[in-house]
Structures are given as structure tokens and as C-alpha cells.
Design a protein around this motif. Sequence first.
Motif, PDB file in Angstrom:
ATOM      1  N   ARG A 270     -22.157 -33.604 -27.519  1.00 19.50           N
ATOM      2  CA  ARG A 270     -21.930 -34.500 -28.027  1.00 19.50           C
ATOM      3  C   ARG A 270     -23.481 -35.126 -28.230  1.00 19.50           C
ATOM      4  N   GLU A 271     -23.220 -37.019 -27.976  1.00 18.81           N
ATOM      5  CA  GLU A 271     -24.739 -37.085 -27.799  1.00 18.81           C
ATOM      6  C   GLU A 271     -25.645 -37.229 -26.729  1.00 18.81           C
ATOM      7  N   HIS A 272     -25.000 -36.303 -25.437  1.00 22.94           N
ATOM      8  CA  HIS A 272     -24.963 -35.843 -24.304  1.00 22.94           C
ATOM      9  C   HIS A 272     -26.341 -34.625 -23.961  1.00 22.94           C
ATOM     10  N   HIS A 273     -27.132 -35.549 -23.368  1.00 24.30           N
ATOM     11  CA  HIS A 273     -27.802 -33.839 -22.418  1.00 24.30           C
ATOM     12  C   HIS A 273     -28.060 -33.891 -21.273  1.00 24.30           C
TER      13      HIS A 273
ATOM     14  N   LEU B   3     -17.350 -32.570  -8.321  1.00 24.57           N
ATOM     15  CA  LEU B   3     -16.776 -31.388  -8.302  1.00 24.57           C
ATOM     16  C   LEU B   3     -15.556 -31.389  -9.624  1.00 24.57           C
ATOM     17  N   VAL B   4     -15.618 -30.479 -10.610  1.00 29.48           N
ATOM     18  CA  VAL B   4     -14.960 -29.780 -10.940  1.00 29.48           C
ATOM     19  C   VAL B   4     -14.770 -28.318 -10.811  1.00 29.48           C
ATOM     20  N   ILE B   5     -13.417 -27.982 -10.813  1.00 28.06           N
ATOM     21  CA  ILE B   5     -12.707 -27.266 -10.814  1.00 28.06           C
ATOM     22  C   ILE B   5     -12.456 -26.909 -12.072  1.00 28.06           C
ATOM     23  N   ALA B   6     -12.891 -24.974 -12.634  1.00 32.80           N
ATOM     24  CA  ALA B   6     -12.845 -25.054 -14.351  1.00 32.80           C
ATOM     25  C   ALA B   6     -11.816 -23.144 -13.861  1.00 32.80           C
ATOM     26  N   VAL B   7     -10.718 -23.675 -13.478  1.00 32.78           N
ATOM     27  CA  VAL B   7     -10.181 -22.044 -13.983  1.00 32.78           C
ATOM     28  C   VAL B   7     -10.292 -21.152 -15.237  1.00 32.78           C
TER      29      VAL B   7
ATOM     30  N   CYS C 156      -9.096 -27.841 -15.128  1.00 40.04           N
ATOM     31  CA  CYS C 156      -9.196 -27.514 -16.157  1.00 40.04           C
ATOM     32  C   CYS C 156      -8.833 -26.098 -16.243  1.00 40.04           C
ATOM     33  N   THR C 157      -8.303 -25.659 -17.294  1.00 41.91           N
ATOM     34  CA  THR C 157      -8.268 -24.363 -17.228  1.00 41.91           C
ATOM     35  C   THR C 157      -8.197 -24.431 -19.035  1.00 41.91           C
TER      36      THR C 157
ATOM     37  N   ILE D  58     -13.196 -26.211 -22.913  1.00 39.26           N
ATOM     38  CA  ILE D  58     -14.442 -26.750 -22.532  1.00 39.26           C
ATOM     39  C   ILE D  58     -14.626 -28.458 -23.034  1.00 39.26           C
ATOM     40  N   ASP D  59     -14.116 -29.280 -24.046  1.00 36.93           N
ATOM     41  CA  ASP D  59     -14.179 -30.285 -24.252  1.00 36.93           C
ATOM     42  C   ASP D  59     -13.527 -31.340 -22.541  1.00 36.93           C
ATOM     43  N   ARG D  60     -12.622 -30.488 -22.574  1.00 36.83           N
ATOM     44  CA  ARG D  60     -11.292 -31.119 -21.250  1.00 36.83           C
ATOM     45  C   ARG D  60     -12.198 -30.837 -19.971  1.00 36.83           C
ATOM     46  N   MET D  61     -13.097 -29.699 -20.287  1.00 42.66           N
ATOM     47  CA  MET D  61     -14.106 -29.766 -18.851  1.00 42.66           C
ATOM     48  C   MET D  61     -15.235 -31.035 -19.038  1.00 42.66           C
ATOM     49  N   MET D  62     -15.766 -30.685 -19.916  1.00 39.63           N
ATOM     50  CA  MET D  62     -17.001 -31.862 -20.131  1.00 39.63           C
ATOM     51  C   MET D  62     -16.795 -33.102 -19.712  1.00 39.63           C
ATOM     52  N   GLU D  63     -15.920 -33.245 -20.392  1.00 40.23           N
ATOM     53  CA  GLU D  63     -15.002 -34.757 -20.637  1.00 40.23           C
ATOM     54  C   GLU D  63     -14.468 -35.158 -18.726  1.00 40.23           C
TER      55      GLU D  63
END
Length: 478
Positions: free
Chosen positions: A251-254, A319-323, A356-357, A366-371
Motif C-alpha cells: 500500500r503506501e508503506h515502505h 511478533l506476528v505468527i504466520a501459519v 494469521c493463516t 497476505i493483506d491480513r498478515m501485513m495489517e
Amino acid sequence: MGAKVAIIGRPNVGKSTLFNRLVGKRLALVDDTPGVTRDRRPGEARLGDLKFTIVDTAGLEDADDASLEGRMRRQTEEAIAEADVVLFVIDARAGVTPLDAHFASVARKTTTPVVLLANKAEGRAGMPGLYESYSLGLGDPIAFSAEHGEGLADLYDALKPHVDRVSDEEELELAKADEARTGIELDEDGELLEEEEPVGTKERPLRVAIVGRPNAGKSTLINTLLGEDRMLTGPEAGITRDSISVDWQWREHHIKLFDTAGIRRKARVQEKLEKLSVADALRAIKFAEVVIITLDALVSFEKQDLQIIDLIGREGRALVIAVNKWDLVEDREAAWAKIRDANERYFNQVRGVQICTLSGIQGQGIDRMMESVFTAYEAWNSRVSTSRLNRWLERATASHAPPAVAGRRVRLRYMTQPKTRPPHFIAFCSRPEQLPESYTRYLVNNLRETFNIHGTPIRLSYRKGENPYAVKKKRKIQ
């Protein structure tokens, strides 16, 4: 944008040593084992008043395209296609090998300028190989030693026609930019220094490290995020060795993404090269702001996953957990119940972490993970005013008073927050050494729920308040 210079050559000729020499840091892993480098690694290089992007590549090998070596060669070919200048490196002590001759014929066909470096040419042992390298048809070779820094003046002359020079004004701006980037450094407590610049800008990208066990899909996930085969992937476990950083915009984030080597149990890490790779991954965690741990949905939450999560908590990173590989799960309801149970039972230090799964190969989730990444970052930067903290402390101690030790109750008098990144609170009390760990956990969990600080470690330390009667007692004794 500055010029790109790619370093190519067969394995074990000193390409990564040359890369480290030009960037001025030990970024690339170096070992006597051939084929250490696998992915393309870019770095900002300086040589005198020349400034350019140097790209370290895997060793060129004549192998089948479907093999690991063939996929590594394709990564090198892409680096050559993107480069403005190519540094073709040979081992002067070994002389010109058939593999050198084979890939020199390929280099002669490219329209990109090629500079021939006869590395390891220090002393007399490299002289025969230096003279032999004229037969490659790539022009006059440069006698070079990446290990000792010999031949840099000749390399400067060879690069000068193709690389931009930096003026005095630009030199001053670069120095200021380097000074502004000192937020990556740690303070005396090992925490990241706070920065005033807004995160997510081009000048100040959010640093996100992607970690996990081998073959959890980290490189595949980054390739999907970038929309290109930037990282080397395949069915083999442990392909990634170096921690590679790439710039990306969501989105607008680097964002600056760090791909890391898989982290196995310490007892299983025996080889020196794997120890270096794991150390590089741990360094990426240390300098990241948010860490995404990727779990294999088919074998999620093994003991090693929990140990990596505990390590991230001790380092104090959001921390974010991505399954990952969620598209391969058949009974998703049972798998999610297992994940939720593990979250409640094991994640005490980062309770409430975002889970996030997703499917890295298909791009789902992907979008849910980045949020979740930015939500965790906001919690990591949480700051609570002193007045709110002390009103909370009064309610928390009234609801559950500190235990009495030897008939005397420990009194919590005052609380403040001196730091964020992660949130660090200090409570002043009468006898901090007698407060049990269970009461600290109660306060931390209450803090987390009251002020919505989820997905990040919370530091809580105690200080003993001064006894106002101590001076009077001393005076009486005197």
C-alpha cells in the motif's frame, strides 16, 4: 539511482570476500566450503568517491536447470542482466579452469561491460594464473587480493567510466543520512533506540524479519510479496543461508524485508556453515522491529517453533505468527483449534499475539498478515501516561494485593514508563526482591489487557524506593 555492479565467477574464488571488502562490513557469509552464497545479496558499496550497488551472486556452475545449482545459476544470470558492470572473478592461484573458460565465453557475449579480476594474486603464487587469465579474452586482468585489499586502485580506474562519482555536497548528505540511521543501533540495555521519523516512509522503512524452521516457506512468501522469483526456493530444506534484505512497498508503506536461514534445534546444528547462517538469522531478529515467524501448517507448533518465539520475546521484538501452507490443510477446524490451544497455553511472554493463516505460494492472506504487522508495531510503540499508570496500579493492587512476607506486605507505591520498543515499565516498591514471579505475571497480564498491548513483550522491573527515615536514624546513631 546508482550503478549496479554484479560479482560473478565459479564457486570459491572469493566473491563474497570481495563483496564484504567493498561494502566495508562482513555482511556476506564467508567459508572455505564452495557454494556458500546462493541468493543474490545487494549492498551499498563505496570505493574512493565512487558510490554504487554491489551484488554478490552464487558461484556459476554447469548444471541441469532443475537442480539446485541450476536454479542458483539462473539467479546469477538475472543479476548479470540487471547490472551496469560485471566483475568476473577467478582464482589466480588455481589458474584458469575449464569452468572459468566456459563462463568467460558466456560473459563475452553480453553487452554489459566486464572487468576481469584475478583474485588471490598476492605474492608470487598467483603470478602464473594472472598471466594465464589473458587467454579468457576479457581484456587486461587486474591483479587483486580481496582478503588484503590489494588492487583497489586499479579496480577504481576500471569502474570509474561506468559508476557515478560523489561530489563533496553529496558526500556531506550521505554522512548526515548515515548519522540519521543510527536508530538501528542498540542502547545500553540492548533495546532499539527510539526514532522520531515516521515509520513506513522511503527514508525510514519498517524493518520486518521473516524467520522459522527450515522449509517453512519463508523465501516463497517473500517471492510472493515481491511478485518475482527474487529468492532461491525449492523442495530442499535449508536452501537460504545468508540473511538477505529487500525493499518492498505494501500500500503506501515502505518496508525492508529480511529473508533468513531456517533455525533448527541447537543440538542439530553441527557444521560451521550452518552455525554462521543461524547466527546471521539471529542478528536479523536483533535489528528488526517486527518479526514474522512462519509455521508449517502441516506440522505447526513443534518445540523448536516455541523456542524461536521465546527467543523473539527475549529480544523484545513485536511478533506476528504466520501459519503458512494453509491451502494444504484438510481439516482446518481441527488445525485452528490446535493453534488456538497453543496460543493460550504457551505464549505467555507475547500473549494476544496476532496469528494469521496464509498460503505463501498462492498469495492468500497476505493483506491480513501485513495489517497484523502494523498492529503489532503500534503495540510495540505503546506509551501510557504516568497518571493513567498510577490509577491502574491503585486498582490492580486493590483487586489483588501483593503478598505479605514475614508478616509485612510489599507496597507498590508508584509506576512510570521510561521506554517503548518494547514497552518498559518501572514500579517503585518497598521490597522488590520479595515479590514472587507470579505477581509480576499478574501485573503484566493486567497491563496488557487494560491498555491493549498485545503481540509484543512487556518489560516490568522494580526499584526500591528510598527510606525517608534512614537519614534520621543515621543522625541519631551519630
